[in-house]
Write an enzyme that holds these catalytic residues in place. Structure first.
Site: not given
Length: 510
Positions: A245, A247, A250, A269, A303
């Site tokens: 998902g 930044v 994460g 990721e 992404c």
């Protein structure tokens, strides 16, 4: 794809749309549950049609899923590796038989045309094959046993952490749940999958795959819902998290997992602001083809999607013309259409955000090609290409996750490379050039996990299990070890060195 396949796909979508929505259950300990408020999912191509639904899992149900998985994991970690591999491989037959049905789920919930929707299942088959092959190689989980000068028996093995939570995105609702689940199982862990509420029916497919493996009851559990169940999973005593998902989310998970009595693993990721460099010596026709595909496949909602072009002066004007020509020819349509290249945006919110972004670009005085909302039912829009944007402008440096591409003129290859790296993210990147020195410099200096040089049809995308590993550097990834490859699944285990008196060496089994 054959005409027969496409026709069958279109007929299947029509039948599903005419039927009742599929409301998927949470599954904990092998038991179906419907705890929590109902969340419905509309077909983004036909928002008046509800295609699926799930319930927003309460915190206690998420915690129960973790406890249940932990109990079953104690049995699973005792299963010899060769047997674990055998059981996981049973998923291959199930997935191969489900390819067409899974494609319909993804098309209806996410809006993917046939080839892209079908790839959700075929990539899972390849992941199953590759990961089990890697795990079966000698030394994959243990070093060769040896004796030290004192005569003790020694070895070094990989042991499971316990239970991994898997939090998945909407854009690849099957693959991004299946990959980490398969890896975690091979390493001996239990798994709790939290699906995206935009694709719960698709995410449920991963539980169905695991059910075909004849695993211990409760080893793999699935919970559904919006944001709260994900937060509950992160806040639980799960032993590790796999996250795909943004930044920001994460990094928040990573901060949480470094608190407490010890740090726990986060295999993340995350996003990317992915550039392609085009220099004066490039084949501009080839570059334009690769740019349009990589920027607008899945309507830019991936992404790895290309979102900014950095082009030197001699190539700039002609490249803008070629890209503008190509986006006029891009077919944005219902997934059932045989010629559909891209489908709708996933949500009404995404379409509204896209319209605001395009309007702001025009108001700022930039040149906009495309960018119109299409007059039809559904969240459809023509891709937008915005030129004359400075390379350091916010439009060129912010990840939008939309069919929105900026083209920036830079003075030189060196300036382009510096601009490409001037971002905290580093997922994918590409270059089109006829200069071997530029290509060589790009390969050694670009800060990205996946790179393309003069690849026909793909400027920054197009990765597949095997040697084409996928993952990001810097803020785009948390571990530096990428999915789809031979080292990924080992992250779901931790190393243990063992020493015993020689007469007890027979205890060193794995």
């Amino acid at each position: 794809m054959t005409a027969v396949d496409q026709q069958a796909f279109a007929i299947g979508l029509a039948a599903r749309r005419a039927g009742e929505p599929v409301v998927v259950p949470h599954v904990v300990g092998g038991r179906e549950r419907f705890d929590g408020e109902l969340i419905t999912r509309e077909d983004p191509s036909t928002p008046s049609v509800t295609v699926s639904g799930c319930h927003d899992a309460p915190d206690e149900l998420v915690r129960l899923a973790v406890r249940t998985s932990r109990a079953a994991q104690r049995e699973w970690e005792q299963v010899p590796l060769v047997k674990r591999i055998e059981q996981v491989r049973r998923g291959i037959d199930h997935v191969e038989a489900a390819v067409e049905e899974w494609a319909q789920r993804v098309a209806l919930e996410i809006g993917k045309p046939y080839d892209a929707a079908r790839a959700e299942a075929t990539e899972v088959v390849e992941i199953l094959r590759h990961y089990t092959e890697y795990a079966a190689r000698p030394g994959a989980f243990e070093d060769e046993r040896s004796a030290d000068p004192s005569g003790c028996a020694n070895d070094s093995v990989l042991r499971p952490y316990g239970v991994f939570g898997v939090i998945t995105p909407f854009n690849y609702p099957i693959v991004q749940a299946a990959g980490p689940t398969i890896a975690a199982l091979l390493a001996g862990n239990g798994v709790v999958v939290k699906t995206s509420h935009h694709g719960p029916w698709s995410g449920q497919a991963v539980y169905e795959m695991c059910a075909a493996m004849d695993l211990p009851t409760g080893l793999v559990n699935v919970v559904h819902g919006a944001d709260e169940p994900g937060r509950a999973l992160v806040a639980s005593d799960v032993d590790g998290i796999s996250f795909t998902g943004s930044v920001s989310v994460g990094r928040a998970i990573m901060r949480t997992f470094t608190d407490g009595p010890y740090a726990r693993p986060v295999i993340a990721e995350m996003g990317g602001k992915n550039p392609v460099i085009v220099t004066d010596t490039a084949d501009l026709e080839q570059a334009a083809d690769g740019i349009v595909f990589s920027a607008f496949d899945l309507s830019g909602q991936k992404c790895s999607a290309l979102s900014r072009v950095l082009v030197t002066p001699g190539a700039h004007d002609r490249l803008v013309e070629l890209v503008a020509e190509r986006i006029r020819a891009v077919v944005v349509a219902d997934p059932s259409a045989a010629d559909a290249f891209a489908g709708p945006l996933a949500t009404a919110e995404a379409l509204e955000r896209f319209e605001r972004l395009v309007a702001g670009s025009r108001a700022a005085g930039f040149t906009v090609h495309g960018g119109e909302r299409l007059e039809r039912d559904g969240y459809f829009a023509r891709p937008a290409v915005v030129s004359s944007v400075p390379a350091d402008h916010e439009l060129s440096t912010t990840e939008h996750f939309l069919p929105f591409l900026t083209i920036s003129k830079v003075d030189s290859f060196e300036e382009a490379l510096q601009a490409a790296n001037a971002t905290p993210m580093g997922l994918t990147a590409g270059i089109y050039t006829g200069d071997l020195d530029e290509a060589r410099a790009f390969l050694y200096r670009i800060e990205a996990g996946c790179v393309d040089v003069n690849v026909p049809g793909h400027a920054t995308t197009g990765w597949w299990p095997g040697p084409q590993t996928f993952g990001g550097w810097k803020a785009s990834g948390s571990t530096g070890t990428q999915t789809l490859g031979k080292w990924y699944w080992q992250q779901f285990a931790r190393q243990q060195a063992r020493k015993l008196p020689a007469e007890l060496g027979h205890l060193l089994t794995y």
